[in-house]
Design an enzyme around this catalytic site. Structure first.
Site, PDB file in Angstrom:
ATOM      1  N   ARG A   1      10.219  -1.262   8.314  1.00 39.99           N
ATOM      2  CA  ARG A   1       9.269  -0.551   7.446  1.00 39.99           C
ATOM      3  C   ARG A   1       8.301   0.285   8.285  1.00 39.99           C
ATOM      4  NH1 ARG A   1       6.815  -5.178   4.095  1.00 39.99           N
ATOM      5  NH2 ARG A   1       5.671  -3.552   3.002  1.00 39.99           N
TER       6      ARG A   1
ATOM      7  N   ARG B   1       4.340   8.667  -0.434  1.00 43.18           N
ATOM      8  CA  ARG B   1       4.830   8.098   0.817  1.00 43.18           C
ATOM      9  C   ARG B   1       5.758   9.070   1.539  1.00 43.18           C
ATOM     10  NH1 ARG B   1       4.238   2.329  -0.500  1.00 43.18           N
ATOM     11  NH2 ARG B   1       4.511   1.106   1.379  1.00 43.18           N
TER      12      ARG B   1
ATOM     13  N   LYS C   1      -4.382  -1.242   2.694  1.00 40.18           N
ATOM     14  CA  LYS C   1      -4.561  -0.268   1.604  1.00 40.18           C
ATOM     15  C   LYS C   1      -4.841  -0.978   0.280  1.00 40.18           C
ATOM     16  CE  LYS C   1      -0.398   1.344   1.972  1.00 40.18           C
ATOM     17  NZ  LYS C   1       0.073   0.506   3.095  1.00 40.18           N
TER      18      LYS C   1
ATOM     19  N   ARG D   1       0.435 -12.499   5.334  1.00 40.00           N
ATOM     20  CA  ARG D   1       0.135 -12.093   3.951  1.00 40.00           C
ATOM     21  C   ARG D   1       0.810 -13.054   2.972  1.00 40.00           C
ATOM     22  NH1 ARG D   1       0.696  -5.996   1.843  1.00 40.00           N
ATOM     23  NH2 ARG D   1       2.837  -6.116   2.628  1.00 40.00           N
TER      24      ARG D   1
ATOM     25  N   ARG E   1       6.298 -12.463   0.906  1.00 38.77           N
ATOM     26  CA  ARG E   1       7.281 -11.504   0.373  1.00 38.77           C
ATOM     27  C   ARG E   1       8.484 -11.406   1.311  1.00 38.77           C
ATOM     28  NH1 ARG E   1       3.610  -6.290  -0.767  1.00 38.77           N
ATOM     29  NH2 ARG E   1       5.449  -5.279   0.125  1.00 38.77           N
TER      30      ARG E   1
HETATM   31  P1  ADP Z   1       2.823  -2.362   1.445  1.00 38.34           P
HETATM   32  O1  ADP Z   1       1.739  -2.988   0.592  1.00 38.34           O
HETATM   33  O2  ADP Z   1       3.246  -3.258   2.519  1.00 38.34           O
HETATM   34  O3  ADP Z   1       2.455  -1.013   1.960  1.00 38.34           O
HETATM   35  P2  ADP Z   1       4.144  -1.713  -1.014  1.00 38.34           P
HETATM   36  O4  ADP Z   1       3.914  -2.869  -1.898  1.00 38.34           O
HETATM   37  O5  ADP Z   1       3.285  -0.518  -1.187  1.00 38.34           O
HETATM   38  O6  ADP Z   1       4.087  -2.205   0.502  1.00 38.34           O
HETATM   39  O7  ADP Z   1       5.657  -1.243  -1.109  1.00 38.34           O
HETATM   40  C1  ADP Z   1       6.726  -2.152  -1.015  1.00 38.34           C
HETATM   41  C2  ADP Z   1       8.027  -1.382  -1.032  1.00 38.34           C
HETATM   42  O8  ADP Z   1       8.146  -0.677  -2.285  1.00 38.34           O
HETATM   43  C3  ADP Z   1       8.173  -0.311   0.027  1.00 38.34           C
HETATM   44  O9  ADP Z   1       8.648  -0.816   1.261  1.00 38.34           O
HETATM   45  C4  ADP Z   1       9.185   0.637  -0.640  1.00 38.34           C
HETATM   46  O10 ADP Z   1      10.497   0.106  -0.570  1.00 38.34           O
HETATM   47  C5  ADP Z   1       8.757   0.592  -2.101  1.00 38.34           C
HETATM   48  N1  ADP Z   1       7.791   1.659  -2.432  1.00 38.34           N
HETATM   49  C6  ADP Z   1       6.487   1.506  -2.798  1.00 38.34           C
HETATM   50  N2  ADP Z   1       5.907   2.695  -3.030  1.00 38.34           N
HETATM   51  C7  ADP Z   1       6.856   3.638  -2.782  1.00 38.34           C
HETATM   52  C8  ADP Z   1       6.879   5.073  -2.822  1.00 38.34           C
HETATM   53  N3  ADP Z   1       5.776   5.788  -3.144  1.00 38.34           N
HETATM   54  N4  ADP Z   1       8.035   5.698  -2.513  1.00 38.34           N
HETATM   55  C9  ADP Z   1       9.139   5.008  -2.181  1.00 38.34           C
HETATM   56  N5  ADP Z   1       9.183   3.677  -2.114  1.00 38.34           N
HETATM   57  C10 ADP Z   1       8.063   2.979  -2.411  1.00 38.34           C
HETATM   58  P1  ADP Z   2      -1.224  -2.884   2.453  1.00 39.34           P
HETATM   59  O1  ADP Z   2      -1.511  -2.725   0.992  1.00 39.34           O
HETATM   60  O2  ADP Z   2      -1.685  -1.723   3.271  1.00 39.34           O
HETATM   61  O3  ADP Z   2       0.211  -3.234   2.727  1.00 39.34           O
HETATM   62  P2  ADP Z   2      -2.791  -5.364   2.249  1.00 39.34           P
HETATM   63  O4  ADP Z   2      -4.069  -4.923   1.632  1.00 39.34           O
HETATM   64  O5  ADP Z   2      -1.845  -6.113   1.390  1.00 39.34           O
HETATM   65  O6  ADP Z   2      -2.071  -4.123   2.980  1.00 39.34           O
HETATM   66  O7  ADP Z   2      -3.148  -6.233   3.543  1.00 39.34           O
HETATM   67  C1  ADP Z   2      -2.121  -6.824   4.366  1.00 39.34           C
HETATM   68  C2  ADP Z   2      -2.545  -8.236   4.771  1.00 39.34           C
HETATM   69  O8  ADP Z   2      -3.636  -8.168   5.675  1.00 39.34           O
HETATM   70  C3  ADP Z   2      -3.007  -9.095   3.601  1.00 39.34           C
HETATM   71  O9  ADP Z   2      -2.619 -10.432   3.855  1.00 39.34           O
HETATM   72  C4  ADP Z   2      -4.529  -8.949   3.617  1.00 39.34           C
HETATM   73  O10 ADP Z   2      -5.184 -10.096   3.081  1.00 39.34           O
HETATM   74  C5  ADP Z   2      -4.823  -8.785   5.107  1.00 39.34           C
HETATM   75  N1  ADP Z   2      -5.935  -7.862   5.385  1.00 39.34           N
HETATM   76  C6  ADP Z   2      -6.311  -6.748   4.700  1.00 39.34           C
HETATM   77  N2  ADP Z   2      -7.351  -6.127   5.278  1.00 39.34           N
HETATM   78  C7  ADP Z   2      -7.660  -6.874   6.391  1.00 39.34           C
HETATM   79  C8  ADP Z   2      -8.649  -6.754   7.432  1.00 39.34           C
HETATM   80  N3  ADP Z   2      -9.520  -5.739   7.450  1.00 39.34           N
HETATM   81  N4  ADP Z   2      -8.633  -7.693   8.408  1.00 39.34           N
HETATM   82  C9  ADP Z   2      -7.730  -8.701   8.408  1.00 39.34           C
HETATM   83  N5  ADP Z   2      -6.767  -8.866   7.460  1.00 39.34           N
HETATM   84  C10 ADP Z   2      -6.732  -7.967   6.466  1.00 39.34           C
END
Ligand code: ADP
Ligand code: ADP
Ligand code: ZN
Length: 214
Positions: free
Chosen positions: A171, A88, A13, A127, A160
């Site tokens: 998660r 979320r 995302k 990541r 992280r």
């Molecule tokens: P990812 O990129 O892996 O999807 P995020 O960086 O978006 O993770 O979120 C990291 C953490 O921050 C989540 O596991 C949650 O604890 C918190 N968080 C982020 N956005 C929200 C939301 N909209 N509602 C509740 N918790 C959130």
């Molecule tokens: P989210 O925001 O949904 O948690 P991220 O954009 O941070 O996800 O992506 C999670 C991990 O996967 C990062 O290390 C990113 O560089 C990698 N990644 C993202 N898109 C792709 C893809 N299409 N193929 C392989 N790796 C990816």
């Protein structure tokens, strides 16, 4: 253009949201980034959020919704925005819709980046996040040209805490329980679009750009 990004943790995302934000010149609003900035700055909100994030749980809606609604009222959101990691939960989505309705607006697209659970753990363990600017890399799929340091700002890259495998599984469970119902929610509004997130990141982006009408 107003867009919500949906998908499991690690689906890509953030990666796609940054590309969309650059192409369409709209702000990228990530609640995860906002919480991490608050933790780094030692704010009250940061202290509260950290205890949930470390456990792989969602931060309560009460701490999340107003923060986002206030952010959307800022000037740079006039021409739209891309929400990454919010909503979320169903109550968050309803609060967002209620706030939009008051302004006579509505969400344009909810884009679901679809990646099966089997692929998620390796995505997450590879990541790397920049401690300085929040840029993200992947040790295999998108490595930094500067090794363990950020290409953008030169700061150190880290894994992280919540990307360690034991927390990732939790998660994913939270995602299936609390966030996946949003797919139905936005399907009913006829704004859901699903893209295959297992493709190369540029191919995922090409699919999204097609949906948004490049
Ligand atoms: P990812 O990129 O892996 O999807 P995020 O960086 O978006 O993770 O979120 C990291 C953490 O921050 C989540 O596991 C949650 O604890 C918190 N968080 C982020 N956005 C929200 C939301 N909209 N509602 C509740 N918790 C959130
Ligand atoms: P989210 O925001 O949904 O948690 P991220 O954009 O941070 O996800 O992506 C999670 C991990 O996967 C990062 O290390 C990113 O560089 C990698 N990644 C993202 N898109 C792709 C893809 N299409 N193929 C392989 N790796 C990816
Ligand atoms: Zn950086």
């Amino acid at each position: 253009m107003k867009i919500v990004m949906l998908g499991a943790p690690g689906a890509g995302k953030g990666t796609q949201a940054k590309m969309i934000a650059a192409k369409y010149q709209i702000p990228h609003i990530s609640t995860g980034d906002i919480f991490r900035a608050n933790i780094k700055n030692g704010t009250e909100l940061g202290k509260k959020a950290k205890s949930y994030m470390d456990q792989g749980l969602l931060v309560p809606d009460e701490l999340t919704v107003d923060l986002v609604i206030d952010r959307l009222a800022q000037d740079d959101c006039k021409n739209g925005y891309i929400l990454d990691g919010f909503p979320r939960t169903i109550p968050q989505a309803e609060a967002l819709d209620a706030a939009l309705e008051k302004l006579g607006e509505k969400m344009d697209y909810a884009i679901d980046v679809d990646v099966p659970d089997e692929n998620i753990v390796s995505r997450m363990s590879g990541r790397r996040a920049c401690t300085g600017c929040g840029a993200t890399y992947h040790i295999v799929y998108n490595p930094s040209k500067k090794g363990e340091y950020c290409e953008v700002c030169g700061e150190k890259l880290i894994l992280r805490d919540d990307d360690k495998p034991e927390t990732v599984q939790k998660r994913l469970n939270v995602y299936h329980d609390q966030t996946q119902p949003l797919i139905d929610y936005y399907t009913k509004q006829s704004i859901l679009r699903t893209v295959d997130g297992t493709q190369d990141m540029n191919d995922v982006f090409a699919e999204i750009a097609k949906i948004l009408g490049a």
